[in-house]
Write an enzyme that holds these catalytic residues in place. Structure first.
Site, short mmCIF file in Angstrom:
data_model
loop_
_atom_site.label_atom_id
_atom_site.label_comp_id
_atom_site.label_asym_id
_atom_site.label_seq_id
_atom_site.Cartn_x
_atom_site.Cartn_y
_atom_site.Cartn_z
N SER A 44 0.82 -1.21 0.00
CA SER A 44 0.00 0.00 0.00
C SER A 44 0.86 1.26 0.00
CB SER A 44 -0.95 0.02 1.19
OG SER A 44 -0.24 0.08 2.41
N HIS A 45 2.16 1.13 0.29
CA HIS A 45 3.04 2.30 0.30
C HIS A 45 4.32 2.08 -0.48
CE1 HIS A 45 0.02 3.30 3.22
NE2 HIS A 45 0.32 4.56 2.96
N ASP A 185 -4.90 0.64 0.93
CA ASP A 185 -5.44 -0.70 0.69
C ASP A 185 -6.86 -0.64 0.15
OD1 ASP A 185 -3.33 -2.47 1.24
OD2 ASP A 185 -3.55 -2.11 3.39
P1 NDP Z 1 -1.41 -3.91 8.67
O1 NDP Z 1 -2.74 -4.09 9.29
O2 NDP Z 1 -1.11 -4.63 7.42
O3 NDP Z 1 -0.26 -4.32 9.72
C1 NDP Z 1 -0.18 -3.67 10.94
C2 NDP Z 1 0.89 -4.29 11.80
O4 NDP Z 1 0.44 -5.56 12.26
C3 NDP Z 1 2.21 -4.54 11.07
O5 NDP Z 1 3.26 -4.28 11.94
C4 NDP Z 1 2.12 -6.02 10.71
O6 NDP Z 1 3.38 -6.65 10.59
C5 NDP Z 1 1.35 -6.57 11.87
N1 NDP Z 1 0.55 -7.74 11.53
C6 NDP Z 1 -0.33 -7.86 10.51
N2 NDP Z 1 -0.93 -9.05 10.56
C7 NDP Z 1 -0.43 -9.70 11.64
C8 NDP Z 1 -0.65 -10.99 12.22
N3 NDP Z 1 -1.52 -11.84 11.70
N4 NDP Z 1 0.06 -11.32 13.32
C9 NDP Z 1 0.94 -10.46 13.87
N5 NDP Z 1 1.20 -9.23 13.37
C10 NDP Z 1 0.52 -8.86 12.27
O7 NDP Z 1 -1.09 -2.35 8.46
P2 NDP Z 1 -2.10 -1.16 8.13
O8 NDP Z 1 -2.97 -1.59 7.02
O9 NDP Z 1 -2.74 -0.68 9.35
O10 NDP Z 1 -1.06 -0.06 7.60
C11 NDP Z 1 -0.33 -0.31 6.40
C12 NDP Z 1 0.70 0.75 6.18
O11 NDP Z 1 0.08 1.97 5.83
C13 NDP Z 1 1.60 1.08 7.38
O12 NDP Z 1 2.95 0.98 6.97
C14 NDP Z 1 1.27 2.53 7.72
O13 NDP Z 1 2.37 3.29 8.21
C15 NDP Z 1 0.82 3.03 6.37
N6 NDP Z 1 -0.02 4.23 6.52
C16 NDP Z 1 0.53 5.46 6.28
C17 NDP Z 1 -0.23 6.59 6.44
C18 NDP Z 1 0.36 7.94 6.27
O14 NDP Z 1 -0.31 8.93 6.54
N7 NDP Z 1 1.60 8.06 5.85
C19 NDP Z 1 -1.64 6.51 6.83
C20 NDP Z 1 -2.10 5.18 7.10
C21 NDP Z 1 -1.31 4.07 6.93
P3 NDP Z 1 4.03 -6.90 9.11
O15 NDP Z 1 4.41 -5.53 8.63
O16 NDP Z 1 5.20 -7.80 9.36
O17 NDP Z 1 2.97 -7.53 8.27
O1 PYC Z 2 -2.88 4.65 3.22
O2 PYC Z 2 -4.17 5.73 4.62
C1 PYC Z 2 -3.21 5.68 3.84
C2 PYC Z 2 -2.38 6.90 3.65
C3 PYC Z 2 -2.72 8.18 3.90
C4 PYC Z 2 -1.64 8.95 3.56
C5 PYC Z 2 -0.68 8.14 3.09
N1 PYC Z 2 -1.14 6.88 3.17
#
Ligand code: NDP
Ligand code: PYC
Length: 335
Positions: A44-45, A185
């Protein structure tokens, strides 16, 4: 599908950022970040974000040449004015002094304002844990998350990342959005025609939906864990915006810059020197004991495990890049 050497992918992305108005310093940092996300399977990033970076740079909404200004806020505090540039170069500018202050005083808060963050957050914490510190990072984004009982989105998808040393070269790290899914996502689900999980979002009329297009077309995401996730979203707005001097997610207004996609808000990073704590066994050893207890209890996958395994494979075999994506990237050199 091509398998690209990681450094070759970083070099290509660096050229794209420079071709679209970023300085060499900014281009290098963003290219490593974005290629690193693709390498780690954080799709997703990863490369999926490159069109958004390019469109935003071209829109004039972000300054790719910005020079961050680091201001001393006290023994354990740094403020950084990202000057309408990206957050990661601002954090890089503050990092050496922040680590020095954390070691000298036990902790350091880095409060970054006027910063654009469009990336995964783990790259902002991992290097600190590798250097022996505990690191927590928070970023607010753009209003796409509806608080419980509210009629419109106020919160961003606000990621929270945490990393800590656990002995040897190992670290524990998690990085998660406060929404059930990252917005990225939802966009990927819409493109690929997948439904969202139950409870992920609502449509424009506030009705629960699993349709990613309904979320994107006037709907909203929901915080994970109901009011508990919403409280964490509120904390992140306060720490990343009110504390830093940046904007709240609901204050971001890029309407005068068609093509803009990077929220201009703030980021708060907290560093802690764990040697200052009271653990007789040593902090890293205690963290490792917890990981062992979790594994003994049956939790096979720790946060970070999947990414580290993907990283190891990609560094060995190359980063898998679709031919179509490679062609799209090469096109970005000509824009
Ligand atoms: P996920 O739900 O995919 O994962 C969240 C965390 O949980 C990760 O550390 C992941 O480890 C861990 N994890 C996932 N599944 C399991 C499992 N079954 N058992 C144990 N640990 C688990 O992430 P999100 O969808 O919430 O976020 C995705 C990305 O989006 C992040 O990198 C976030 O920083 C980015 N983001 C950026 C934003 C911005 O403004 N810049 C805004 C929102 C999100 P692993 O990585 O090893 O899978
Ligand atoms: O995936 O939610 C997101 C996000 C917001 C800004 C950058 N990534």
């Amino acid at each position: 599908m091509t398998h690209m050497d990681f450094d070759a992918l970083v070099a290509l992305l660096t050229r794209i950022f420079i071709a679209n108005g970023a300085s060499a310093m900014v281009a290098d940092i963003l290219a490593r970040n974005c290629a690193g996300a693709e390498r780690d399977g954080a799709m997703s990033h990863g490369l999926f974000r490159m069109p958004g970076y390019v469109a935003t740079l071209q829109s004039g909404w972000v300054d790719g040449l910005a020079e961050p200004v680091v201001e001393d806020g006290g023994a354990s505090f740094l403020r950084v004015d990202a000057a309408n540039g990206f957050a990661q170069p601002a954090l890089a500018a503050a990092a050496p002094l922040a680590m020095e202050k954390a070691r000298a005083t036990g902790a350091c808060v880095v409060a970054i304002r006027r910063s654009h963050h469009f990336a995964a957050l783990w790259p902002d914490v991992e290097p600190f844990a590798e250097a022996g510190l505990v690191a927590i990072a928070m970023v607010d984004s753009m209003a796409v998350v509806v608080p419980p009982g509210a009629r419109k989105p106020v919160y961003g998808t606000n990621p929270l990342a945490f990393a800590a040393p656990r002995g040897g070269e190992k670290i524990v790290v998690f990085d998660q959005a406060v929404s059930v899914l990252a917005h990225g996502d939802v966009q990927i689900a819409a493109r690929e025609g997948h439904d969202l999980p139950e409870g992920a979002g609502v449509d424009a009329a506030g009705r629960p939906t699993r349709d990613p297009r309904a979320v994107l077309d006037g709907g909203a995401l929901l915080p994970f864990g109901g009011h508990k996730g919403a409280a964490i979203a509120m904390m992140i707005e306060i720490m990343a915006a009110a504390l830093t001097g940046g904007l709240y997610s609901h204050e971001v207004d890029w309407s005068a810059h068609p093509g803009a996609q990077t929220p201009c808000t703030g980021e708060c990073v907290i560093l802690i020197d764990p040697a200052r704590g009271g653990s007789a066994a040593g902090f890293a050893a205690r963290v490792e004991q917890l990981v062992e207890a979790l594994r003994a209890a049956g939790q096979e996958r720790m946060p970070g495990d999947r990414r580290f395994a993907a990283r190891e494979k990609a560094l060995r075999d190359g980063v898998a890049v679709h031919a179509e994506m490679l062609a799209q990237l090469e096109g970005m050199l000509r824009t």
